[in-house]
Motif scaffolding. Sequence first.
Motif, PDB file in Angstrom:
ATOM      1  N   LYS A 446       0.842  -1.198   0.000  1.00  0.00           N
ATOM      2  CA  LYS A 446       0.000   0.000   0.000  1.00  0.00           C
ATOM      3  C   LYS A 446       0.880   1.252   0.000  1.00  0.00           C
ATOM      4  N   ALA A 447       1.951   1.250   0.785  1.00  0.00           N
ATOM      5  CA  ALA A 447       2.871   2.393   0.812  1.00  0.00           C
ATOM      6  C   ALA A 447       3.497   2.608  -0.559  1.00  0.00           C
ATOM      7  N   PHE A 448       3.861   1.499  -1.236  1.00  0.00           N
ATOM      8  CA  PHE A 448       4.428   1.607  -2.578  1.00  0.00           C
ATOM      9  C   PHE A 448       3.420   2.232  -3.543  1.00  0.00           C
ATOM     10  N   VAL A 449       2.155   1.840  -3.425  1.00  0.00           N
ATOM     11  CA  VAL A 449       1.110   2.421  -4.275  1.00  0.00           C
ATOM     12  C   VAL A 449       1.017   3.920  -4.043  1.00  0.00           C
ATOM     13  N   TRP A 450       1.007   4.349  -2.798  1.00  0.00           N
ATOM     14  CA  TRP A 450       0.946   5.789  -2.503  1.00  0.00           C
ATOM     15  C   TRP A 450       2.173   6.514  -3.063  1.00  0.00           C
ATOM     16  N   ILE A 451       3.330   5.874  -2.937  1.00  0.00           N
ATOM     17  CA  ILE A 451       4.558   6.496  -3.455  1.00  0.00           C
ATOM     18  C   ILE A 451       4.440   6.749  -4.954  1.00  0.00           C
ATOM     19  N   GLU A 452       3.989   5.748  -5.690  1.00  0.00           N
ATOM     20  CA  GLU A 452       3.906   5.914  -7.139  1.00  0.00           C
ATOM     21  C   GLU A 452       2.780   6.867  -7.538  1.00  0.00           C
ATOM     22  N   GLU A 453       1.712   6.916  -6.728  1.00  0.00           N
ATOM     23  CA  GLU A 453       0.638   7.872  -7.014  1.00  0.00           C
ATOM     24  C   GLU A 453       1.066   9.299  -6.708  1.00  0.00           C
ATOM     25  N   SER A 454       2.090   9.463  -5.888  1.00  0.00           N
ATOM     26  CA  SER A 454       2.580  10.820  -5.593  1.00  0.00           C
ATOM     27  C   SER A 454       3.449  11.368  -6.712  1.00  0.00           C
ATOM     28  N   LYS A 455       3.877  10.494  -7.634  1.00  0.00           N
ATOM     29  CA  LYS A 455       4.787  10.899  -8.704  1.00  0.00           C
ATOM     30  C   LYS A 455       4.034  11.131 -10.015  1.00  0.00           C
ATOM     31  N   ALA A 456       4.323  12.244 -10.670  1.00  0.00           N
ATOM     32  CA  ALA A 456       3.903  12.485 -12.062  1.00  0.00           C
ATOM     33  C   ALA A 456       2.400  12.469 -12.277  1.00  0.00           C
ATOM     34  N   GLU A 457       1.615  12.819 -11.261  1.00  0.00           N
ATOM     35  CA  GLU A 457       0.168  12.881 -11.445  1.00  0.00           C
ATOM     36  C   GLU A 457      -0.203  13.918 -12.503  1.00  0.00           C
ATOM     37  N   GLY A 458       0.482  15.065 -12.475  1.00  0.00           N
ATOM     38  CA  GLY A 458       0.201  16.100 -13.471  1.00  0.00           C
ATOM     39  C   GLY A 458       0.509  15.651 -14.880  1.00  0.00           C
ATOM     40  N   LEU A 459       1.629  14.952 -15.055  1.00  0.00           N
ATOM     41  CA  LEU A 459       2.002  14.432 -16.372  1.00  0.00           C
ATOM     42  C   LEU A 459       0.984  13.416 -16.863  1.00  0.00           C
ATOM     43  N   ILE A 460       0.577  12.527 -15.993  1.00  0.00           N
ATOM     44  CA  ILE A 460      -0.382  11.494 -16.379  1.00  0.00           C
ATOM     45  C   ILE A 460      -1.692  12.119 -16.836  1.00  0.00           C
ATOM     46  N   ASN A 461      -2.189  13.083 -16.071  1.00  0.00           N
ATOM     47  CA  ASN A 461      -3.456  13.712 -16.436  1.00  0.00           C
ATOM     48  C   ASN A 461      -3.332  14.568 -17.687  1.00  0.00           C
ATOM     49  N   GLY A 462      -2.200  15.255 -17.846  1.00  0.00           N
ATOM     50  CA  GLY A 462      -1.991  16.014 -19.071  1.00  0.00           C
ATOM     51  C   GLY A 462      -1.995  15.122 -20.288  1.00  0.00           C
ATOM     52  N   ASN A 463      -1.319  13.979 -20.186  1.00  0.00           N
ATOM     53  CA  ASN A 463      -1.262  13.020 -21.288  1.00  0.00           C
ATOM     54  C   ASN A 463      -2.639  12.450 -21.590  1.00  0.00           C
ATOM     55  N   ARG A 464      -3.393  12.073 -20.553  1.00  0.00           N
ATOM     56  CA  ARG A 464      -4.702  11.462 -20.760  1.00  0.00           C
ATOM     57  C   ARG A 464      -5.703  12.455 -21.345  1.00  0.00           C
ATOM     58  N   LEU A 465      -5.656  13.694 -20.865  1.00  0.00           N
ATOM     59  CA  LEU A 465      -6.584  14.704 -21.380  1.00  0.00           C
ATOM     60  C   LEU A 465      -6.326  14.980 -22.858  1.00  0.00           C
ATOM     61  N   GLN A 466      -5.044  15.134 -23.205  1.00  0.00           N
ATOM     62  CA  GLN A 466      -4.698  15.397 -24.602  1.00  0.00           C
ATOM     63  C   GLN A 466      -5.120  14.223 -25.491  1.00  0.00           C
ATOM     64  N   ALA A 467      -4.807  13.009 -25.032  1.00  0.00           N
ATOM     65  CA  ALA A 467      -5.118  11.827 -25.841  1.00  0.00           C
ATOM     66  C   ALA A 467      -6.620  11.647 -26.001  1.00  0.00           C
ATOM     67  N   GLN A 468      -7.375  11.877 -24.926  1.00  0.00           N
ATOM     68  CA  GLN A 468      -8.813  11.656 -24.979  1.00  0.00           C
ATOM     69  C   GLN A 468      -9.491  12.635 -25.941  1.00  0.00           C
ATOM     70  N   LYS A 469      -9.072  13.880 -25.913  1.00  0.00           N
ATOM     71  CA  LYS A 469      -9.702  14.881 -26.778  1.00  0.00           C
ATOM     72  C   LYS A 469      -9.378  14.609 -28.244  1.00  0.00           C
ATOM     73  N   ARG A 470      -8.153  14.132 -28.502  1.00  0.00           N
ATOM     74  CA  ARG A 470      -7.809  13.787 -29.885  1.00  0.00           C
ATOM     75  C   ARG A 470      -8.592  12.569 -30.349  1.00  0.00           C
ATOM     76  N   LYS A 471      -8.682  11.590 -29.453  1.00  0.00           N
ATOM     77  CA  LYS A 471      -9.381  10.350 -29.793  1.00  0.00           C
ATOM     78  C   LYS A 471     -10.853  10.610 -30.109  1.00  0.00           C
ATOM     79  N   ALA A 472     -11.472  11.489 -29.329  1.00  0.00           N
ATOM     80  CA  ALA A 472     -12.894  11.760 -29.507  1.00  0.00           C
ATOM     81  C   ALA A 472     -13.172  12.668 -30.694  1.00  0.00           C
ATOM     82  N   GLY A 473     -12.145  13.348 -31.211  1.00  0.00           N
ATOM     83  CA  GLY A 473     -12.339  14.261 -32.333  1.00  0.00           C
ATOM     84  C   GLY A 473     -13.138  15.500 -31.959  1.00  0.00           C
ATOM     85  N   LEU A 474     -12.931  16.007 -30.723  1.00  0.00           N
ATOM     86  CA  LEU A 474     -13.681  17.193 -30.302  1.00  0.00           C
ATOM     87  C   LEU A 474     -13.278  18.406 -31.128  1.00  0.00           C
TER      88      LEU A 474
END
Length: 914
Positions: A446-474
């Motif tokens: 569980k501690a390892f999960v929290w550690i990895e969730e503390s890293k690069a959350e902004g990068l992950i969300n930036g990547n997912r938002l960009q990819a999702q909008k392109r995929k949907a053709g908005l």
Amino acid sequence: MFKPIASIFLLVFVFAIVLMNFSQNGKSALDEANRLYLIPNPTEEQELKAMELYQEVLNETPDSWLVPQVVEASERLGNLQLSFGMIQAAQASYRKGIDLNRAFSLSDSSVFLHHLYLGEAYFGLNRLDSSLYFLEAAERIQNHFGIEEEKDRLYNALGVYFYETGNFNRAYVYFSKAESFLNGQEGGALTYARYSFRSNMASALYKLEKYDSAQSMYRELLDLGINLNQVRMNLANTFIEQGKASEALAVLFEIDKEFANQSLSFNNLQAKAFLQLKRFDEFHETLSLGSEMISKGTFPKQNFQLGIHFGLWADFWAAEKQWTKALESVQQGLTFLHPEFEQLDIRANPTDFVLGVSVLSLYDILAQKAEIAWKAYSNTGEERFFKLGMETWDSAFALVRFISANYENDEARVFLGDQAFRSYQKAINDLTTFAIAKGSDELIKKAFVWIEESKAEGLINGNRLQAQKRKAGLPEELIQEEQNLLFSISRNYQKQLDETESLDVLEKERVDLQVRLSRLREKFRSFPKWELPEAQRFDFEHFRAKLSGQTAALSLFISDSYLYVFWIESEEFRWKRIELENFPLLELQQWTQDIRTPGFADSKLIQQSEPFANLIFEGFRDRLSAIAQLVIIPHGIFNDVPFEVFSLEDQHLLLDNTSVIYQFSARFIDPIEWERAPENKMGFAPFLEVLEDNSRGFLELKESKLELESFDQETFFGESATRDQFLQNAGEADILHLATHAVAAPSDPNQSFVAFHPSEEEFRVFVPEISSMDLNQVKLVYLSACETGAGKQSLSEGFVSLARSFAIAGAEQMVLTQWVSEDRVSAYLAGRFYQYLDEGDSPANSLRKAKLDLLNDPQMVQFHHPFYWSNFRLIGQPIHHEVSVREVFGIIAALLVLTGLVLAAWIWIRSKLG
């Protein structure tokens, strides 16, 4: 035969007369409009008439001699339209002037104000991209022509833009520039302008945690005699954040008594100061006065000062070790900070979130509740408190993921991640301590999960938002509208927190914005491929199952007390925590600096790495020989460490036998197939030679052409390697190679850029532009430029770098550099890298072999020092099968030979027996 010619002359003559009449009529209307515009105190009727006349002039195409005056008219019409709240009409007028100016090749100085006012107008509509475009264009024009007019206004507008988007360093610089143009003048509007600029500067310094500088500026503001109570409140708050409670109280005691008696903000600040000083009687008395004020006053249900007040009561009861009362108080605070959460049962935590007025304060109070629960567990040993603490931390971290997923601005996501990081450190320290006491491997996971969730959350969300909008053709306009609304909501929250406007008015505005955002996202759902991105949990077992074959992950995490090291394989999970006082962090930092000094003996550097390698790999060393590829997930100072240089035993490097891959977070790890290098390669080498005047200041990269020797398809050399070619074509490549210059700007990551051929006025591609590109098709980006992996160090995101921007844009694998690279070494490594890649090796193994070739090549002996080669690293994914195509053919050939030998032996034996 002359009649047609005569007719033509007649038509031309008539047309000229018509034009002359129009010009005279246009001039007459323009003169009258200007007269009305310049009246010192015009009536509304006169202003409306001026607008009508200006519009009449702009509706027609003017004669060339009249164009400069019509351009000026477009600016004046826009100004009038703005004064009547006609923002979109004003934008059209300003744009009309800019278009006319360009069509008739007039000086850009004529449209300086057009750009400035357009930038402000777009900002008012929360069109951030457009706002910055025009404001920066105005700044370029101002710098080029030395225009003195409205300098303070321009710089203040830029300062406000960067402050609102979280770039506080640049905001401070622009506010400071704006203030400098007041030229020491005082009195009337100038004094208020000085107050405004300096107050903005102090706020930026406060956000940057430069408390001493902010305090100095707030004290100077007191001399202006404007809004003294609010200035003193701000000053006291900086002292409290700095832990100087006595100084805070001294300032608070200077505040007007009548104001203080009616201000819950004042009461909360005073209580915080008494708490810091452990003056609990006065702390309790102040809170009681605050409660009395609340009982008499009327406050909106969601008021973050109410939430803070009850959070302070929780601190009081926790200090008294009255755990249930403390948790009841913090629970009451939760109900004031979450617009839809009303449960007073301390076992309840919010599971659904909205971007409410006090969303960051809500996170703080959830973290406070979790800490109190685990303090109660430590003191009482009651499991119910342990369970409550665990559930509350999960709720707090879920809120962080939710906020980050809904932030459009990357700087805001980074800022959020860094703010939340301190809570992650506290939670992980406590959880691992409990896990050791309980002997629980599950809690360690569980501690390892929290550690990895503390890293690069902004990068992950930036990547997912960009990819999702392109995929949907908005459509672009819908994406822009969402950005505008999210930014408007963010500004609304800030205004409510700062209490700069009526809370009732701001609350109504927030509700309206939320409704508009909901309706907009309903439109998104009408697109078949659209799915609203949701914050995702990290599943440990699913992650470990991905590490099949000869792959391992090494994750590091630095808290305020410990260095955590995790080793994970599909069938292995090991970990340790090292007290920071027992790990030589300062020596490691010096070692990384020595690597960047080519004169420092490389053999000594390798020897000096052994203590670090031993501390990190102790307990895992037996597994190194069993793996072929190691994914390293660094943190903190380890983001700058070239692990390949680590000496493991007998001066052998980690590089010798193991392919090293780096990643931002374990959540990014998703092994891929790689049997043969993609054939669609695209390369850019703009600096084969430089312009004669070299006004851009970049050196030529003579060897850069060699880096692209294996590219038999699209390559752009010299003048053809332009910014526009890159932006238009890069997304179509499978492999993208940039042999060019790059600049990392640690103080302001958005100013980092990749350079293309400098013949154009704008030849740079900046970080925000890269992030918004569509590079999902690109399987490998090779960034052969200086410092592409370097940048501003973030606690939660690592280096906010050019490489990170390519990852947000969708790049799967990246070769990058941590510091400056040597031209010949870059060409050598690239050449060998593509040779091995074309033969079927994985990107990581190709880079490893290229480096080993360099180290074993006597003709490159002058470049054997780690300075020249260890700055190249690969960020990306491990490969399912590390065996290359060439090795497969070798195995098949060996089997065929062996089969042939067996068959021959069998025939020989048969012949002897026969």
